[in-house]
Scaffold this motif. Structure first.
Motif, PDB file in Angstrom:
ATOM      1  N   ASN A 272      18.163   6.055 -20.134  1.00  0.00           N
ATOM      2  CA  ASN A 272      16.982   5.780 -19.342  1.00  0.00           C
ATOM      3  C   ASN A 272      17.383   4.818 -18.231  1.00  0.00           C
ATOM      4  OD1 ASN A 272      14.635   4.946 -18.228  1.00  0.00           O
ATOM      5  ND2 ASN A 272      13.518   4.899 -20.163  1.00  0.00           N
ATOM      6  N   LEU A 273      17.519   5.357 -17.034  1.00  0.00           N
ATOM      7  CA  LEU A 273      18.039   4.534 -15.941  1.00  0.00           C
ATOM      8  C   LEU A 273      17.102   3.404 -15.569  1.00  0.00           C
ATOM      9  CD1 LEU A 273      19.558   7.375 -13.799  1.00  0.00           C
ATOM     10  CD2 LEU A 273      20.794   5.615 -15.015  1.00  0.00           C
ATOM     11  N   LYS A 274      15.787   3.637 -15.780  1.00  0.00           N
ATOM     12  CA  LYS A 274      14.826   2.563 -15.447  1.00  0.00           C
ATOM     13  C   LYS A 274      15.089   1.350 -16.332  1.00  0.00           C
ATOM     14  CE  LYS A 274      11.171   4.796 -13.066  1.00  0.00           C
ATOM     15  NZ  LYS A 274      10.691   6.126 -13.256  1.00  0.00           N
ATOM     16  N   GLU A 275      15.452   1.630 -17.597  1.00  0.00           N
ATOM     17  CA  GLU A 275      15.735   0.519 -18.508  1.00  0.00           C
ATOM     18  C   GLU A 275      16.969  -0.250 -18.055  1.00  0.00           C
ATOM     19  OE1 GLU A 275      16.049   1.527 -22.588  1.00  0.00           O
ATOM     20  OE2 GLU A 275      13.993   2.247 -22.682  1.00  0.00           O
ATOM     21  N   LEU A 276      17.943   0.486 -17.525  1.00  0.00           N
ATOM     22  CA  LEU A 276      19.159  -0.181 -17.069  1.00  0.00           C
ATOM     23  C   LEU A 276      18.879  -1.178 -15.948  1.00  0.00           C
ATOM     24  CD1 LEU A 276      21.693   2.764 -17.072  1.00  0.00           C
ATOM     25  CD2 LEU A 276      21.776   0.760 -18.520  1.00  0.00           C
ATOM     26  N   HIS A 277      17.802  -0.922 -15.205  1.00  0.00           N
ATOM     27  CA  HIS A 277      17.476  -1.801 -14.076  1.00  0.00           C
ATOM     28  C   HIS A 277      16.457  -2.865 -14.450  1.00  0.00           C
ATOM     29  CE1 HIS A 277      19.649   0.174 -10.864  1.00  0.00           C
ATOM     30  NE2 HIS A 277      19.487   1.257 -11.592  1.00  0.00           N
ATOM     31  N   ASN A 278      16.063  -2.892 -15.701  1.00  0.00           N
ATOM     32  CA  ASN A 278      15.024  -3.835 -16.100  1.00  0.00           C
ATOM     33  C   ASN A 278      15.616  -5.231 -16.277  1.00  0.00           C
ATOM     34  OD1 ASN A 278      12.975  -5.239 -17.196  1.00  0.00           O
ATOM     35  ND2 ASN A 278      12.384  -3.658 -18.681  1.00  0.00           N
ATOM     36  N   PRO A 279      15.222  -6.176 -15.397  1.00  0.00           N
ATOM     37  CA  PRO A 279      15.800  -7.520 -15.516  1.00  0.00           C
ATOM     38  C   PRO A 279      15.322  -8.259 -16.757  1.00  0.00           C
ATOM     39  CG  PRO A 279      14.114  -7.462 -13.796  1.00  0.00           C
ATOM     40  CD  PRO A 279      14.246  -6.059 -14.315  1.00  0.00           C
TER      41      PRO A 279
ATOM     42  N   LEU B 262      19.456   5.093  -8.490  1.00  0.00           N
ATOM     43  CA  LEU B 262      19.451   6.396  -9.164  1.00  0.00           C
ATOM     44  C   LEU B 262      18.170   6.638  -9.960  1.00  0.00           C
ATOM     45  CD1 LEU B 262      23.099   6.707 -10.482  1.00  0.00           C
ATOM     46  CD2 LEU B 262      22.150   7.436  -8.323  1.00  0.00           C
ATOM     47  N   ALA B 263      17.474   5.552 -10.284  1.00  0.00           N
ATOM     48  CA  ALA B 263      16.245   5.710 -11.062  1.00  0.00           C
ATOM     49  C   ALA B 263      15.056   6.063 -10.177  1.00  0.00           C
ATOM     50  CB  ALA B 263      15.960   4.419 -11.821  1.00  0.00           C
ATOM     51  N   VAL B 264      15.214   5.958  -8.853  1.00  0.00           N
ATOM     52  CA  VAL B 264      14.112   6.259  -7.924  1.00  0.00           C
ATOM     53  C   VAL B 264      14.504   7.492  -7.118  1.00  0.00           C
ATOM     54  CG1 VAL B 264      12.679   5.338  -6.049  1.00  0.00           C
ATOM     55  CG2 VAL B 264      13.596   3.797  -7.785  1.00  0.00           C
ATOM     56  N   SER B 265      13.929   8.623  -7.460  1.00  0.00           N
ATOM     57  CA  SER B 265      14.412   9.875  -6.863  1.00  0.00           C
ATOM     58  C   SER B 265      14.187   9.913  -5.351  1.00  0.00           C
ATOM     59  CB  SER B 265      13.781  11.080  -7.535  1.00  0.00           C
ATOM     60  OG  SER B 265      12.390  10.941  -7.509  1.00  0.00           O
ATOM     61  N   ALA B 266      13.169   9.169  -4.850  1.00  0.00           N
ATOM     62  CA  ALA B 266      12.933   9.188  -3.401  1.00  0.00           C
ATOM     63  C   ALA B 266      14.118   8.592  -2.649  1.00  0.00           C
ATOM     64  CB  ALA B 266      11.663   8.421  -3.074  1.00  0.00           C
ATOM     65  N   SER B 267      14.834   7.657  -3.270  1.00  0.00           N
ATOM     66  CA  SER B 267      15.961   7.033  -2.556  1.00  0.00           C
ATOM     67  C   SER B 267      17.241   7.861  -2.697  1.00  0.00           C
ATOM     68  CB  SER B 267      16.180   5.591  -3.030  1.00  0.00           C
ATOM     69  OG  SER B 267      16.995   5.537  -4.159  1.00  0.00           O
ATOM     70  N   VAL B 268      17.285   8.773  -3.675  1.00  0.00           N
ATOM     71  CA  VAL B 268      18.479   9.633  -3.839  1.00  0.00           C
ATOM     72  C   VAL B 268      18.020  11.076  -4.096  1.00  0.00           C
ATOM     73  CG1 VAL B 268      20.142   7.897  -4.621  1.00  0.00           C
ATOM     74  CG2 VAL B 268      18.533   8.851  -6.243  1.00  0.00           C
ATOM     75  N   PRO B 269      17.418  11.718  -3.094  1.00  0.00           N
ATOM     76  CA  PRO B 269      16.868  13.064  -3.326  1.00  0.00           C
ATOM     77  C   PRO B 269      17.924  14.083  -3.762  1.00  0.00           C
ATOM     78  CG  PRO B 269      16.846  12.494  -0.979  1.00  0.00           C
ATOM     79  CD  PRO B 269      17.243  11.262  -1.723  1.00  0.00           C
TER      80      PRO B 269
END
Ligand code: SF4
Length: 236
Positions: free
Chosen positions: A5-12, A169-176
């Protein structure tokens, strides 16, 4: 990788275990991925005009692009991920430029070097020059100047590094392009009496129909020129 879960990887808020804190230099997969991409950008080997001379100087020993992992300029678009548009983009040249861009694999970036590539420069609105490559391709970084110095180009390259490092990578709009299938090709402009972007073809058609002479005007023109209206090409 897909199970993470990439969002978890970015969770401070997720604490890093104490025994790891002194060893962990890279905190997420995204950062590692972006760091390696940003520091191994391979530009495509081509130049268009005077700006290209400064680009060549930037790659030589004095300014040393190798410091940025960029010494490998590729002669094939298939192996390049950065297009430095260095010089005047003529209407004839924009067609192969868009074709080359379409042949580059994702993720790919475009740097408009100098006044000509950014907006037409001293030749803006000239009969044979396009007013900036951004009319046809998505530009990531603009470097002003006529020509920009090697230092200015290096600043543009460092700005591109920062942009790449911010992609998430967790935000698809920034890496379509991430995880997507084959990307859609940019329509290749058509070179005729004037350059035509196929994306605007319908608009051109409507405008042409609007400006078409009415039969009455066509007759008047034919009378004045001594030709028949039919021969003059105004027949419906
Ligand atoms: S911006 Fe200036 S130096 Fe660069 S290609 Fe155009 S005219 Fe030449």
């Amino acid at each position: 990788m897909n199970d993470l879960n990439l969002k978890e990887l970015h969770n401070p808020d997720i604490p890093v275990p104490e025994e790891m804190q002194s060893n962990v230099a890279i905190t997420s997969l995204s950062s590692l991925y972006n760091w390696s991409r940003a520091h191994s950008v391979w530009p495509m080997l081509f130049g268009l005009a005077c700006c290209a001379i400064e680009m060549i100087a930037t790659a030589a020993s004095r300014y040393d692009l190798a410091r940025f992992g960029m010494e490998v300029m590729r002669a094939s678009p298939r192996q390049a991920d950065l297009m430095i548009v260095s010089g005047t983009v003529t209407k004839k040249m924009v067609v192969p430029i868009v074709r080359l861009y379409n042949q580059m694999p994702e993720p790919k970036y475009v740097l408009a070097m100098g006044a000509c590539a950014s907006g037409g420069g001293p030749f803006k609105e000239g009969y044979n020059v396009v007013s900036g490559i951004d009319k046809y391709l998505p530009v990531d970084v603009y470097v002003p100047g006529c020509p920009p110095t090697p230092q200015a180009l290096l600043y543009g390259i460092i700005s591109l590094h920062k942009k790449i490092e911010k992609q998430n990578l967790a935000v698809s709009a920034s890496v379509p392009w991430y995880g997507a299938g084959p990307n859609e090709a940019v329509p290749v402009p058509v070179l005729g009496p004037d350059i035509i972007d196929p994306r605007h073809a319908e608009l051109f058609r409507r405008e042409a129909m609007k400006n078409r002479p009415t039969p009455l005007v066509a007759e008047a023109v034919a009378e004045a020129t001594g030709q028949s209206a039919e021969a003059g090409g105004h027949k419906e």
